[in-house]
Write an enzyme that holds these catalytic residues in place. Structure first.
Site, PDB file in Angstrom:
ATOM      1  N   ASN A 133      35.932  12.002  97.491  1.00 56.95           N
ATOM      2  CA  ASN A 133      36.523  12.825  96.434  1.00 56.95           C
ATOM      3  C   ASN A 133      35.526  13.082  95.317  1.00 56.95           C
ATOM      4  O   ASN A 133      34.736  12.205  94.962  1.00 56.95           O
ATOM      5  CB  ASN A 133      37.775  12.141  95.870  1.00 56.95           C
ATOM      6  N   HIS A 187      30.202  12.791  98.101  1.00 57.03           N
ATOM      7  CA  HIS A 187      30.227  14.256  97.999  1.00 57.03           C
ATOM      8  C   HIS A 187      29.989  14.759  96.575  1.00 57.03           C
ATOM      9  O   HIS A 187      30.234  15.928  96.283  1.00 57.03           O
ATOM     10  CB  HIS A 187      31.555  14.805  98.541  1.00 57.03           C
ATOM     11  N   CYS A 211      20.787  21.481  87.897  1.00 56.04           N
ATOM     12  CA  CYS A 211      19.963  22.676  87.721  1.00 56.04           C
ATOM     13  C   CYS A 211      19.332  23.092  89.050  1.00 56.04           C
ATOM     14  O   CYS A 211      18.732  22.285  89.747  1.00 56.04           O
ATOM     15  CB  CYS A 211      18.884  22.417  86.673  1.00 56.04           C
ATOM     16  N   CYS A 248      15.171  22.776  88.142  1.00 54.15           N
ATOM     17  CA  CYS A 248      14.440  21.509  88.020  1.00 54.15           C
ATOM     18  C   CYS A 248      15.242  20.300  88.500  1.00 54.15           C
ATOM     19  O   CYS A 248      14.734  19.180  88.492  1.00 54.15           O
ATOM     20  CB  CYS A 248      13.985  21.294  86.572  1.00 54.15           C
ATOM     21  N   GLY A 267      43.705   7.993 103.208  1.00 53.19           N
ATOM     22  CA  GLY A 267      43.928   9.376 102.760  1.00 53.19           C
ATOM     23  C   GLY A 267      42.851  10.361 103.137  1.00 53.19           C
ATOM     24  O   GLY A 267      42.537  11.251 102.356  1.00 53.19           O
ATOM     25  N   ASN A 278      47.672   6.345 105.843  1.00 58.93           N
ATOM     26  CA  ASN A 278      47.801   7.803 105.889  1.00 58.93           C
ATOM     27  C   ASN A 278      49.207   8.116 106.421  1.00 58.93           C
ATOM     28  O   ASN A 278      49.646   7.482 107.369  1.00 58.93           O
ATOM     29  CB  ASN A 278      46.742   8.395 106.841  1.00 58.93           C
ATOM     30  N   PRO A 279      49.894   9.092 105.834  1.00 60.00           N
ATOM     31  CA  PRO A 279      51.221   9.423 106.380  1.00 60.00           C
ATOM     32  C   PRO A 279      51.114  10.033 107.775  1.00 60.00           C
ATOM     33  O   PRO A 279      52.085  10.034 108.520  1.00 60.00           O
ATOM     34  CB  PRO A 279      51.790  10.448 105.393  1.00 60.00           C
ATOM     35  N   GLU A 280      49.931  10.570 108.110  1.00 63.05           N
ATOM     36  CA  GLU A 280      49.780  11.241 109.405  1.00 63.05           C
ATOM     37  C   GLU A 280      48.740  10.551 110.269  1.00 63.05           C
ATOM     38  O   GLU A 280      47.847   9.876 109.763  1.00 63.05           O
ATOM     39  CB  GLU A 280      49.331  12.698 109.175  1.00 63.05           C
ATOM     40  N   ALA A 340      49.551   6.485  99.996  1.00 62.71           N
ATOM     41  CA  ALA A 340      48.591   5.450  99.599  1.00 62.71           C
ATOM     42  C   ALA A 340      49.078   4.627  98.407  1.00 62.71           C
ATOM     43  O   ALA A 340      48.968   3.397  98.409  1.00 62.71           O
ATOM     44  CB  ALA A 340      47.244   6.099  99.279  1.00 62.71           C
TER      45      ALA A 340
END
Ligand code: OAD
Length: 245
Positions: free
Chosen positions: A104, A121, A129, A132, A190, A216-218, A234
Site C-alpha cells: 500500500n 510500492h 524529481c 535529479c 488483504g 482475506n474474505p475471498e 482484516a
C-alpha cells in the site's frame, strides 16, 4: 472464530513474524481496493488504473497522472487507520522480530503507529524529481500537491510510487525477501496476490519452512499454499486473534 491448535501454538511461540499487506487491509478505512468486489477504483475518467498508473503515462501526460494521484490523495486525506493497522502496530511491539511489508502507498500503517514499514510500492504522499531523483514529502492533506517543481533543479516531479512497467526501488524488496526467508510465521493480509514480485514473499516464506496464514474474505491464488486461511475482514480477524491470546 475457531483457531486451530497448530496456529495457536505457532502464534504463541513465534519469535520472528513477517506480514505482507495489500489494499484489503485499508478497505475498512474506506480506501478503495483495486480488484475484486466492494469499493474498488478500477477505472478513472474511462481509463483502467493500470493505464493511468503507468510509466508510459508519466512520459506522455504527467499532468493527468498528478490529477489522478491528487484525486486519490484527496480521498485518502479523509481516511484514518482501522483496527487492522492498529493491531499490526501493536504486534510490532509484541514480537521480538517483526517485519511489516506493505504494497500500500497510503501511509496508514505509519499513521497507526507502525515504526518500521517496508513500503515496496512507494508512498503516495511523496514526490520524486524526474531530473535529479530528490524526494519530497507532501502533507497528507495538501491537495493539489506542492511543490510542483523540484527545489533543487527545477525538474518535473512525479509521484514516488511504483507504476506499472517499473521496477521496485533498489534494495527495498531485497530486504523484504531476507525477512520472509527467515521468519517462522508469515501473514498475508488483504491482497489479491496477483502482483509480483510482492506476491512471491509468502512463497519464499513457505519454501523456507514458515507457517503461512492468509486473512482475506475471498480465496486467492495463494490460498492453496497457505497453512491456514481466515475468511473475513482484516480488522475483525486480527482483533479476534489478538483477543484470544
Ligand atoms: P487488490 O485490490 O488487488 O486486492 C485487494 C484484496 O483485498 C482482495 O483479495 C480482497 O478480497 C481483499 N479484501 C477486501 N476487503 C478486505 C478486508 N476488509 N479485509 C481483508 N481483505 C480484504 O490489492 P493488492 O493485492 O494490494 O500497485 O494489489 C496489489 C497492487 O496492485 C497494489 O499495490 C497496486 C496495484 O497495482 C501499486 O500501486 C504499484
Amino acid at each position: 472464530m475457531e483457531l486451530s491448535k497448530e496456529f495457536e501454538q505457532k502464534f504463541r511461540s513465534a519469535k520472528s513474524v513477517c506480514v505482507l499487506t495489500g489494499a484489503g487491509v485499508s478497505a475498512e478505512s474506506g480506501v478503495p481496493t483495486f480488484r475484486g468486489g466492494g469499493d474498488t477504483t478500477a477505472v478513472w475518467k474511462g481509463m483502467p488504473f493500470d493505464q493511468i498508473s503507468s510509466a508510459r503515462m508519466v512520459s506522455e501526460n504527467l499532468a493527468e497522472v498528478w490529477e489522478w494521484f491528487d484525486y486519490r490523495r484527496g480521498v485518502l486525506s479523509k481516511c484514518t487507520p482501522n483496527p487492522a493497522h492498529e493491531t499490526l502496530a501493536k504486534w510490532e511491539q509484541d514480537f521480538s522480530e517483526f517485519t511489516l511489508v506493505t504494497q500500500n502507498v497510503d501511509g496508514l500503517h505509519a499513521r497507526a503507529g507502525s515504526k518500521n514499514v517496508i513500503e515496496v510500492h512507494g508512498n503516495i504522499n511523496r514526490s520524486r524529481c524526474l531530473g535529479c531523483g530528490v524526494r519530497f514529502d507532501m502533507d497528507v492533506g495538501s491537495v493539489p500537491h506542492t511543490p510542483v517543481k523540484c527545489n533543487e533543479c527545477s525538474g518535473n516531479l512525479r509521484p514516488d510510487v511504483v507504476l506499472f512497467g517499473e521496477m521496485l526501488p533498489a534494495g527495498v524488496f531485497e530486504e523484504a525477501v531476507e525477512k520472509a526467508a527467515v521468519c517462522e510465521l508469515f501473514f498475508v493480509i488483504g491482497t489479491s496476490a496477483l502482483v509480483y514480485p510482492a506476491a512471491s514473499l509468502p512463497e519464499i516464506a513457505k519454501r523456507n519452512g514458515a507457517y503461512v496464514v492468509e486473512v482475506n474474505p475471498e480465496k486467492t491464488p495463494l490460498s492453496e499454499l497457505c497453512d491456514e486461511s481466515f475468511r473475513g475482514r482484516a480488522g475483525e480477524i486480527l482483533q479476534e486473534i489478538t483477543r484470544v491470546f
